[in-house]
Design an enzyme around this catalytic site. Structure first.
Site, PDB file in Angstrom:
ATOM      1  CB  CYS A 214      -0.900   0.030   1.233  1.00 11.39           C
ATOM      2  SG  CYS A 214      -1.895  -1.433   1.503  1.00 11.39           S
TER       3      CYS A 214
ATOM      4  CB  CYS B 212      -2.195   1.447   4.522  1.00 17.06           C
ATOM      5  SG  CYS B 212      -2.450  -0.322   4.821  1.00 17.06           S
ATOM      6  CG  ASP B 213      -7.099  -0.928   5.594  1.00 16.67           C
ATOM      7  OD1 ASP B 213      -6.796  -0.655   4.429  1.00 16.67           O
ATOM      8  OD2 ASP B 213      -7.649  -1.985   5.916  1.00 16.67           O
ATOM      9  CE  LYS B 214      -7.637  -0.275  10.717  1.00 15.99           C
ATOM     10  NZ  LYS B 214      -7.278  -1.093   9.561  1.00 15.99           N
TER      11      LYS B 214
ATOM     12  CB  CYS C 267      -6.763  -3.985  -0.545  1.00 10.62           C
ATOM     13  SG  CYS C 267      -5.571  -4.761   0.575  1.00 10.62           S
TER      14      CYS C 267
ATOM     15  CG  ASP D 186      -5.038  -3.690   8.752  1.00 16.05           C
ATOM     16  OD1 ASP D 186      -4.128  -3.314   9.510  1.00 16.05           O
ATOM     17  OD2 ASP D 186      -6.127  -3.095   8.645  1.00 16.05           O
TER      18      ASP D 186
ATOM     19  CB  SER E  47     -10.783  -7.117   6.339  1.00 18.58           C
ATOM     20  OG  SER E  47     -10.412  -6.694   5.050  1.00 18.58           O
TER      21      SER E  47
ATOM     22  CD  GLU F 281      -9.245  -4.901   9.433  1.00 15.68           C
ATOM     23  OE1 GLU F 281      -8.659  -5.663   8.646  1.00 15.68           O
ATOM     24  OE2 GLU F 281      -9.408  -3.694   9.213  1.00 15.68           O
TER      25      GLU F 281
END
Length: 560
Positions: free
Chosen positions: A55, A128-130, A200, A87, A476, A450
């Site tokens: 990512c 990325c996610d966070k 992702c 993750d 997720s 997750e």
């Protein structure tokens, strides 16, 4: 010194102006500043580049373009780095507990640098996610002119003529455990599922948040869907310099942009795209930092009147690069705006309103990746909030991509994710069961990890239409099917999910937005008297600190 830029130095003048700041200027000269730079605005560039995850592996390239753009617009960029957690790599391990924790660490670190060094503006390059919601949380806290730059999504891989991504890998593990996928095919998929740089590819958490941030008005229009490998990302990064200078000149700050109406726009866009359940946590957290009153109930209220108009993975067929191919998130937002669903008079980082930003968008939905509002996939949004005697504060369910909208079945209770995963992969879970995963909430985990390993295994075994999973942890963005997360209050603080016993009948119904266990209130109180809080093994370090400070998932799991 030149007076041309002094009015833009609302913070940094305290470190660069006047005879008594000669020592500070001496330090600044050592990192390359010249006489003329001392009177220019100082802009922090937080770079989330990291070799830890695809990512973020390419973000240095974009950060350099941001710096060039800032320099060319008479600003002085100061680059610094901070952490990220992958993750996809830590999923299913003890390390996954650190994921949501990292959101707070990143926000704190960006705030610390900008506050400590008296920065006039902030640009964050993330993917990325966070680290994406963390970036906007820090912007809201600091309330200095700010711009978010997204690194872009990964392209899908291809296995035996079929596009695949990381979601398919988790489901493949479940299929392999059942004997319906060979080890050779599992390894073959592994080698091609992630073909290079980028977040992702589906409407998972990263792309959900890039979309939400664009809808909030905190990134440049059209940036949310550009693939990571596309050179247009570098053009966007360079353009940030001009955008930032305008924000500084007009003194437009994040809380001028992130209003109640802007948050509702962002929520509606997420709902219309079938976005990640994590968006509930993150948008609540950002709103908290922006001092905007958004509650978990707002997501359900808005979902009832927001159509679901995309066909994106995990519950659909397409990925973010397909959205970009047909014109990007702007096409979807223009469709929602034209239908009266979005409010167009909100400010954005361009200095223009959302309606002005979308004025020239002529492209219409293609009817495949993005649908017309008049012919949606569903008349209501992709997320719902359930309540009942199991979730008095609420629980989150993604209804996009599942037709399993009611369920009644016996509970199989697991204290932690690993035991549940082993039960699924060893064939101990049967059609009709309700998996209850507890002590995985913000405090109890700690970290609210997750559950993609478990949910992927359930889907991979073909149980996605017959097994319900509920947890005080989270999922997720790649999770779909009848999965309920963020159950609050969590088990670790005495929430009802901690009182469920094997064999209890649990009832879920989306239409009535209800989640209940079929026991009397008297029985619930008797169990409550016998309940004892779990003892955490984390006595020191970041997880222990987080567990002590973190609040309920129903309020964004923020620390205070």
């Amino acid at each position: 010194m030149s007076q041309k830029h002094l009015n833009l130095k609302k913070k940094s003048s305290v470190v660069s102006e006047g005879p008594n700041r000669a020592p500070a200027r001496s330090m600044l000269r050592a990192v390359g500043l010249k006489d003329e730079d001392m009177s220019k605005p100082f802009v922090a560039v937080a770079n989330l580049s990291s070799d830890v995850t695809p990512c973020n592996v390419h973000l240095d390239r974009l950060a350099k373009k941001v710096k060039s753009g800032l320099k060319d617009e008479n600003s002085v960029p100061f680059l610094f780095g901070t952490i990220t957690i992958s993750d996809g790599i830590s999923m299913g391990t003890e390390g996954m507990k650190a994921s949501l924790v990292s959101r707070e660490v990143i926000a704190d670190s960006i705030e610390t640098v900008c506050f400590g060094e008296s920065m006039d503006g902030l640009v964050v390059v993330a993917a990325c996610d966070k680290n994406m919601p963390a970036a906007v949380m820090s912007m809201a806290r600091l309330n200095i002119p700010s711009v978010f730059v997204y690194g872009g999504a990964i392209l899908p891989g291809n296995f035996k003529g079929k596009d695949i991504n990381i979601q398919d890998m988790y489901e493949a593990v479940g299929a392999y455990s059942q004997g319906s996928l060979s080890l050779d095919d599992l390894i073959g998929m592994e080698k091609v599922a992630c073909p290079g740089e980028g977040a992702c590819s589906g409407m998972f958490t990263a792309n959900t948040m890039s979309t939400a941030i664009e809808a909030l008005g905190m990134s440049l229009p059209g940036a949310a869907s550009i693939p990571a490998v596309d050179p247009r990302n570098e053009e966007v990064a360079y353009q940030v310099g001009q955008t930032m200078y305008h924000l500084l000149k007009e003194d437009i700050k994040p809380r001028d942009i992130m209003t109640k109406d802007s948050f509702e726009n962002a929520i509606k866009v997420v709902l219309s795209m079938g976005g990640s359940t994590n968006s509930v946590l993150h948008l609540l957290a950002i709103a908290h930092e922006a001092k905007v009153k958004i509650t978990i109930d707002d997501f359900d209220r808005l979902s009832r009147s927001t159509p679901y108009i995309t066909d994106l993975r995990p519950g659909g067929r397409y990925v973010m690069s397909d959205v970009d191919r047909i014109g990007g998130v702007k096409v979807l937002m223009k469709e929602l705006l034209s239908s009266g669903i979005l409010k167009g008079d909100v400010m954005t980082i361009t200095g223009k309103t959302l309606e002005e930003n979308l004025k020239d968008v002529q492209t219409k939905p293609d009817g495949k990746v993005i649908y017309n509002v008049s012919s949606p996939r569903s008349n209501t949004g992709g997320l719902v909030i359930l309540k009942g005697n199991l979730a008095p504060e609420g629980a989150v369910m993604k209804v996009a991509g599942t037709k399993h909208l009611n369920h009644s079945g016996p509970a199989k209770v697991f204290d932690g994710e690993r035991k549940a995963f082993e039960a699924v992969t060893s064939g101990k879970i049967q059609s009709g069961d309700v998996l209850v995963l507890r002590n995985e909430g913000p405090k109890g985990g700690p970290g609210m990890q997750e559950m993609l390993a478990v949910t992927g295994a359930i889907m991979g075994q073909g149980l996605g239409d017959s097994v319900l999973l509920m947890t005080d942890g989270r999922f997720s963005g790649a999770t779909y099917g009848p999965m309920i997360g963020h159950v609050a209050p969590e088990s670790a603080v005495g929430g009802p999910i901690g009182l469920v016993q094997d064999g209890d009948i649990i009832n879920m119904d989306v239409e009535s937005r209800s989640l209940n266990v079929d026991i009397s209130e008297d029985e619930m109180q008797e169990r409550k008297k016998a309940w004892e809080p779990p003892v955490s093994k984390y006595k020191r370090g970041v997880l222990a600190k987080y567990a002590k400070l973190v609040g309920s998932a129903s309020k964004g799991a923020v620390t205070s």
